[in-house]
Design a protein around this motif. Structure first.
Motif, PDB file in Angstrom:
ATOM      1  N   ASN A   1       0.869  -1.167   0.000  1.00  0.00           N
ATOM      2  CA  ASN A   1       0.000   0.000   0.000  1.00  0.00           C
ATOM      3  C   ASN A   1       0.913   1.227   0.000  1.00  0.00           C
ATOM      4  O   ASN A   1       1.743   1.382   0.894  1.00  0.00           O
ATOM      5  CB  ASN A   1      -0.860  -0.037   1.263  1.00  0.00           C
ATOM      6  N   LEU A   2       0.763   2.083  -1.009  1.00  0.00           N
ATOM      7  CA  LEU A   2       1.681   3.223  -1.098  1.00  0.00           C
ATOM      8  C   LEU A   2       1.375   4.308  -0.058  1.00  0.00           C
ATOM      9  O   LEU A   2       2.123   5.245   0.119  1.00  0.00           O
ATOM     10  CB  LEU A   2       1.672   3.809  -2.515  1.00  0.00           C
ATOM     11  N   ASN A   3       0.249   4.183   0.608  1.00  0.00           N
ATOM     12  CA  ASN A   3      -0.050   5.095   1.714  1.00  0.00           C
ATOM     13  C   ASN A   3      -0.284   4.252   2.962  1.00  0.00           C
ATOM     14  O   ASN A   3      -1.425   3.978   3.326  1.00  0.00           O
ATOM     15  CB  ASN A   3      -1.287   5.942   1.376  1.00  0.00           C
TER      16      ASN A   3
ATOM     17  N   ALA B   1       5.568   8.071  -8.349  1.00  0.00           N
ATOM     18  CA  ALA B   1       5.167   7.474  -7.067  1.00  0.00           C
ATOM     19  C   ALA B   1       5.168   5.952  -7.164  1.00  0.00           C
ATOM     20  O   ALA B   1       5.662   5.252  -6.285  1.00  0.00           O
ATOM     21  CB  ALA B   1       3.780   7.964  -6.683  1.00  0.00           C
TER      22      ALA B   1
ATOM     23  N   LYS C   1      -0.340   4.733   5.912  1.00  0.00           N
ATOM     24  CA  LYS C   1      -1.155   5.301   7.005  1.00  0.00           C
ATOM     25  C   LYS C   1      -2.640   5.266   6.667  1.00  0.00           C
ATOM     26  O   LYS C   1      -3.489   5.450   7.527  1.00  0.00           O
ATOM     27  CB  LYS C   1      -0.711   6.742   7.269  1.00  0.00           C
ATOM     28  N   GLY C   2      -2.955   5.078   5.372  1.00  0.00           N
ATOM     29  CA  GLY C   2      -4.356   5.044   4.964  1.00  0.00           C
ATOM     30  C   GLY C   2      -5.009   3.736   5.368  1.00  0.00           C
ATOM     31  O   GLY C   2      -4.318   2.785   5.740  1.00  0.00           O
TER      32      GLY C   2
END
Ligand code: ADP
Length: 579
Positions: free
Chosen positions: A497-499, A576, A501-502
């Motif tokens: 997951n590239l985020n 990204a 914290k999401g």
């Protein structure tokens, strides 16, 4: 009852008996043209049309989503040269079917999408009818032709027109709009019967001009490194014996495009599939038979095509010629007529290709096949595409009559090159668009049309687009075995997951360890969960022998597979994603 009243009642009854209506005329017109199956999904205003079809001895195969019904119809059309029929309700049902119609047109498959539509007066004034939509105009850009029938007495001619448009020349998808009020219109039965039209010679032969045949033969004769490329237009044409004779008589190496696999058995000594890059780069004269120089063939130029070359192109559509590169020798006509004209011109003066050319190809083939065999024979744990496909390949070798449906990214690419086909028109795949979502529709269409088993080899992502049709497969007890290459995601299941914290998982991820086999069990089919090639062999052999709906959840390494399969170059990357 008085005598006059009795007489009047009898007359009315007789009149009633002698009336017909739009519903009956549509069914009569289809049957009159030898069409015996409708794929569709019922609802307002076509439920009674489907009921009537069944009552009149046609098969109605009811789906859970119109796109899948449309895909079934399209593949039936490809297999039989008769337009496959898809029946849908108005607006959203029509739009769902339209995707399949566009796909059929793109792939040159004959099909007719018949949709019920709302009241014309209200639609045209945009007064807000139930499922209001100007379907005829919406369909036009995606169809080879689009028609609306407004009067019951025109149903015969309207259906004849749709059939001829779908199958003549370059086949394609035709839209036929049937307003609700048309279906209810009544008509004197005798007049109705007379209005039916049987289409005579729906796909007339198109004989090539003799000078075009001579030009092609002259070019072929002078070639040092000739190559024949067979496309699905060649498979569609059902000129199997002549195509084989042309290849064997000339001794020219050939490459099948994916749906032309099996036109000659993939094990044929002249097949150059295992030396594909080499022959495409090195050939000096390439004869395309029912294949387009589109993206699947790198548009006939660039690195793939290496050395300069000249093309001969056999196609029924004259506008296909020079679409991407200059064609030195176009031969316009139907594949059957063109190939037989070429065959007739091949005489003793026509030498076979040099041993230098065929020898170099054989050498490349040997090298690549040995390399591939080594990869296929490995037994990694967890299993990967290669070891799983080795198992499938070996089972399918014992049943050359089986239909194979194939979609996915890596599941498509690896299956195409590993699983051999032995008979024509047995492989149905992502096709000209390279799309996902054809799986269960094609599987049902192929099973219903051929009466033979189907093995659908699916990526877990691809399967999701049509998975609910497992219920349809079970309902009609079709001998379809679906094998799902389950690596927990689109392309693969181990992306981060590239985020972090999401709240969400990676954009390519699915539920880990999903058990797709349980889905078919919910509908009474047989589910298998396998993790090794040996288990896969056993499950597939058993499922095919049972001839019943089955699904094999083949759990493979979640790191197996590359993003976009072999189409990496088509998938632009942001900074990204590259991190
Ligand atoms: P592939 O994807 O296998 O390369 P394509 O779908 O790109 O094949 O090409 C098929 C071609 O075959 C189309 O250009 C179409 O016009 C042509 N075609 C279809 N049916 C016939 C036929 N009966 N005779 C000649 N050409 C045909």
């Amino acid at each position: 009852m008085s005598a006059t009243l009795e007489q009047a009642t009898m007359n009315t009854a007789k009149e009633t008996l002698e009336m017909t209506d739009g519903f009956h005329l549509v069914i009569d017109a289809l049957k009159h043209n030898g069409i015996d199956t409708i794929f569709g999904l019922v609802g307002i205003p076509i439920t009674d049309l489907a009921r009537l079809a069944q009552a009149e001895g046609m098969r109605f195969i009811g789906f859970r989503h119109e796109q899948n019904a449309g895909n079934a119809a399209a593949i039936a059309g490809y297999m039989t040269q008769k337009p496959g029929i898809c029946l849908t309700v108005s607006a959203p049902g029509f739009l769902n079917g339209l995707t399949a119609l566009a796909n059929a047109t793109t792939n040159c498959f004959p099909m007719i999408l018949i949709s019920g539509s709302s009241e014309r007066e209200i639609v045209d004034l945009q007064q807000g009818d139930y499922e209001e939509m100007d379907q005829l105009n919406a369909a036009k850009p995606f169809a080879k032709a689009a028609y609306r029938i407004n009067k019951a007495e025109d149903i015969g001619i309207g259906i004849a027109r749709a059939i001829r448009a779908a199958v003549s020349g370059r086949p394609g998808g035709v839209y036929l709009d049937l307003p609700a009020q048309l279906l209810g219109q009544s008509l004197d039965a005798a007049r109705g019967k007379k209005s039916l039209v049987r289409v005579v010679d729906p796909a007339p032969r198109q004989i090539p001009a003799p000078d075009s045949v001579k030009r092609a033969l002259d070019l072929l004769k002078g070639a040092k490194r000739p190559l024949i490329l067979l496309g699905k237009g060649a498979a569609y044409a059902q000129a199997d014996a002549d195509i084989r004779a042309l290849i064997e008589k000339t001794g020219i190496p050939y490459l099948p495009m994916s749906m032309a696999k099996g036109l000659l058995p993939d094990t044929h000594p002249q097949s150059a599939s295992a030396a594909r890059s080499y022959v495409l780069a090195e050939a000096d004269v390439v004869m395309l038979i029912g294949a387009r120089l589109n993206w699947l063939l790198s548009h006939g130029k660039g690195k793939t095509w290496g050395a300069p070359k000249q093309f001969i192109q056999i196609d029924i559509a004259p506008t296909e010629i020079d679409s991407n590169v200059a064609i030195a020798a176009p031969v316009i006509g139907d594949v059957g007529s063109c190939v037989s004209a070429l065959l007739a011109g091949i005489n003793s003066g026509f030498g076979k290709p040099s041993a230098e050319w065929t020898g170099a190809i054989a050498e490349r083939k040997d090298k690549n096949l040995t390399k591939m065999a080594a990869t296929l024979n490995q037994n990694p744990s967890p299993m990967n595409y290669h070891s799983a496909l080795r198992a499938i390949r070996d089972v399918l070798k014992t049943r050359p009559d089986i239909n194979v449906v194939n979609e996915g990214a890596n599941a498509l690419d690896f299956t195409r090159s590993i699983v051999d086909m032995y008979q024509p028109r047995k492989r149905f795949d992502a096709g000209t668009w390279g799309i996902m979502g054809i799986g269960m529709g094609y599987a049902i269409g192929a099973a219903v049309t051929s009466g033979l088993p189907v093995v659908a080899i699916e990526g877990d992502s691809a399967f999701g687009f049509s998975g609910m049709e497992l219920e349809t497969i079970c309902r009609y007890r079709l001998p379809v075995v679906t094998v799902i290459f389950n690596n927990n995601g689109v392309y693969k299941g181990c992306d981060p997951n590239l985020n972090p914290k999401g709240p969400d998982v990676a954009v390519t991820a699915f539920v880990k360890g999903a058990r797709y086999d349980k889905m078919i069990e919910a509908f009474g089919g047989i589910g298998y969960n396998v993790t090794t090639p040996a288990e896969l062999t056993k499950a597939l052999t058993e499922a095919i022998a049972a001839g019943k709906p089955a699904l094999i959840n083949a759990a493979i390494d979640e790191a197996a597979g590359t993003e976009s399969g072999r189409l990496i170059n088509l998938n632009p990357k942001s900074a990204a994603a590259k991190k």
